[in-house]
Write an enzyme that holds these catalytic residues in place. Structure first.
Site, PDB file in Angstrom:
ATOM      1  N   GLY A   1      37.478  37.425  52.144  1.00 10.37           N
ATOM      2  CA  GLY A   1      37.227  36.044  51.385  1.00 10.37           C
ATOM      3  C   GLY A   1      36.246  35.970  50.210  1.00 10.37           C
TER       4      GLY A   1
ATOM      5  N   LEU B   1      53.347  40.609  50.887  1.00 10.81           N
ATOM      6  CA  LEU B   1      54.104  40.559  49.643  1.00 10.81           C
ATOM      7  C   LEU B   1      54.649  39.164  49.726  1.00 10.81           C
ATOM      8  CD1 LEU B   1      56.270  43.578  48.545  1.00 10.81           C
ATOM      9  CD2 LEU B   1      54.550  42.249  47.108  1.00 10.81           C
ATOM     10  N   ILE B   2      54.919  38.367  48.961  1.00 10.02           N
ATOM     11  CA  ILE B   2      55.573  37.080  49.047  1.00 10.02           C
ATOM     12  C   ILE B   2      57.116  37.454  48.900  1.00 10.02           C
ATOM     13  CG2 ILE B   2      56.031  34.711  47.880  1.00 10.02           C
ATOM     14  CD1 ILE B   2      53.078  34.515  47.602  1.00 10.02           C
TER      15      ILE B   2
ATOM     16  N   HIS C   1      43.996  42.188  41.147  1.00 11.03           N
ATOM     17  CA  HIS C   1      44.149  43.468  41.780  1.00 11.03           C
ATOM     18  C   HIS C   1      42.986  44.258  41.157  1.00 11.03           C
ATOM     19  CE1 HIS C   1      46.263  46.897  43.178  1.00 11.03           C
ATOM     20  NE2 HIS C   1      45.705  47.696  42.084  1.00 11.03           N
TER      21      HIS C   1
HETATM   22  C1  GRF Z   1      39.662  42.122  46.389  1.00 11.49           C
HETATM   23  O1  GRF Z   1      39.107  43.422  46.015  1.00 11.49           O
HETATM   24  C2  GRF Z   1      40.941  41.863  45.629  1.00 11.49           C
HETATM   25  O2  GRF Z   1      41.106  42.638  44.173  1.00 11.49           O
HETATM   26  C3  GRF Z   1      42.092  42.385  46.384  1.00 11.49           C
HETATM   27  O3  GRF Z   1      41.701  42.214  47.694  1.00 11.49           O
HETATM   28  C4  GRF Z   1      40.327  42.154  47.806  1.00 11.49           C
HETATM   29  C5  GRF Z   1      40.092  40.773  48.279  1.00 11.49           C
HETATM   30  O4  GRF Z   1      38.490  40.798  48.738  1.00 11.49           O
HETATM   31  N1  GRF Z   1      43.411  41.810  46.027  1.00 11.49           N
HETATM   32  P1  GRF Z   1      37.952  39.368  49.335  1.00 11.49           P
HETATM   33  O5  GRF Z   1      38.847  38.996  50.376  1.00 11.49           O
HETATM   34  O6  GRF Z   1      38.196  38.209  48.254  1.00 11.49           O
HETATM   35  O7  GRF Z   1      36.572  39.789  49.401  1.00 11.49           O
END
Ligand code: GRF
Length: 205
Positions: A13, A93-94, A111
């Site tokens: 998070g 995945l949704i 991403h």
């Molecule tokens: C991030 O690197 C984001 O790009 C990917 O998942 C990770 C989540 O990290 N989709 P966090 O839970 O926000 O620390």
């Protein structure tokens, strides 16, 4: 006017936390209405509780299939009044057709690579192991594909001097935190028009 947001997260998070900090400091004009998670042990839950944000846990094991799980999520989103849905490390995945349809071009994901390069899990490690010198981050709309919805925002990040995949991930993550909050803020100040794969921003007058 502040954009009303629901956050979906499965883990650490840090993007969720950065978004809340950015809202608190007045940099991001948003209001987080609910955190929805599929993981009852997600550290994101404590972040929400500390900020007084309601938490909903929606786990696959409680539903016969993914469509009905996503229907529950859709009901919670509707109830929250969220205008946009921010995926912040949501690891599923949704799949719900109705959810995707009702929130078309209103669900966004971040991403940690320059899509379409290195989709899927461990994108930073994929890029590092490939020997890429430049990777980056991509913020895109979510559709039925994996990491392939229309692109809202991208940033290139030089990872040529990183000595490990972890170092590259750390460098990218710092930029994710800033970029994601900025994009969320942009929804309060205008709208995105999607034409095929191309996304155009129209600022409010
Ligand atoms: C991030 O690197 C984001 O790009 C990917 O998942 C990770 C989540 O990290 N989709 P966090 O839970 O926000 O620390």
């Amino acid at each position: 006017m502040a954009v009303k947001v629901a956050v979906l997260a499965s883990g650490r998070g840090s993007n969720f936390k950065a978004l809340l900090e950015s809202i608190k400091s007045g940099k991001c004009d948003a209001q987080v209405r609910v955190l929805i998670t599929n993981n009852p042990d997600a550290p994101a839950i404590a972040i929400a509780k500390q900020a007084g944000i309601p938490v909903e846990i929606v786990q696959g094991k409680d539903f016969p299939d993914r469509e009905s799980m996503d229907e529950r999520i859709r009901a919670l989103l509707d109830k929250s009044g969220a205008e946009i849905v921010v995926l912040a490390g949501y690891m599923l995945l949704i799949k719900g057709k109705k959810l995707l349809e009702s929130y078309r071009h209103r669900i966004i994901n971040i991403h940690p690579a320059l899509l379409p390069a290195f989709p899927g899990a461990d994108a930073q490690k994929q890029a590092f192991d490939y020997g890429a010198k430049i990777s980056g981050l991509t913020i895109h709309f979510v559709d039925e594909s994996l990491d392939a919805g229309p692109i809202i925002h991208q940033e290139a990040i030089d990872i040529s001097l990183c000595r490990s995949a972890d170092e590259a991930a750390k460098k990218i993550l710092e930029r994710e935190h800033e970029a994601y909050a900025k994009v969320v803020d942009s929804f309060a100040k205008g709208k995105y028009v999607v034409e095929g794969r191309r996304v155009r921003y129209v600022p409010a007058r």
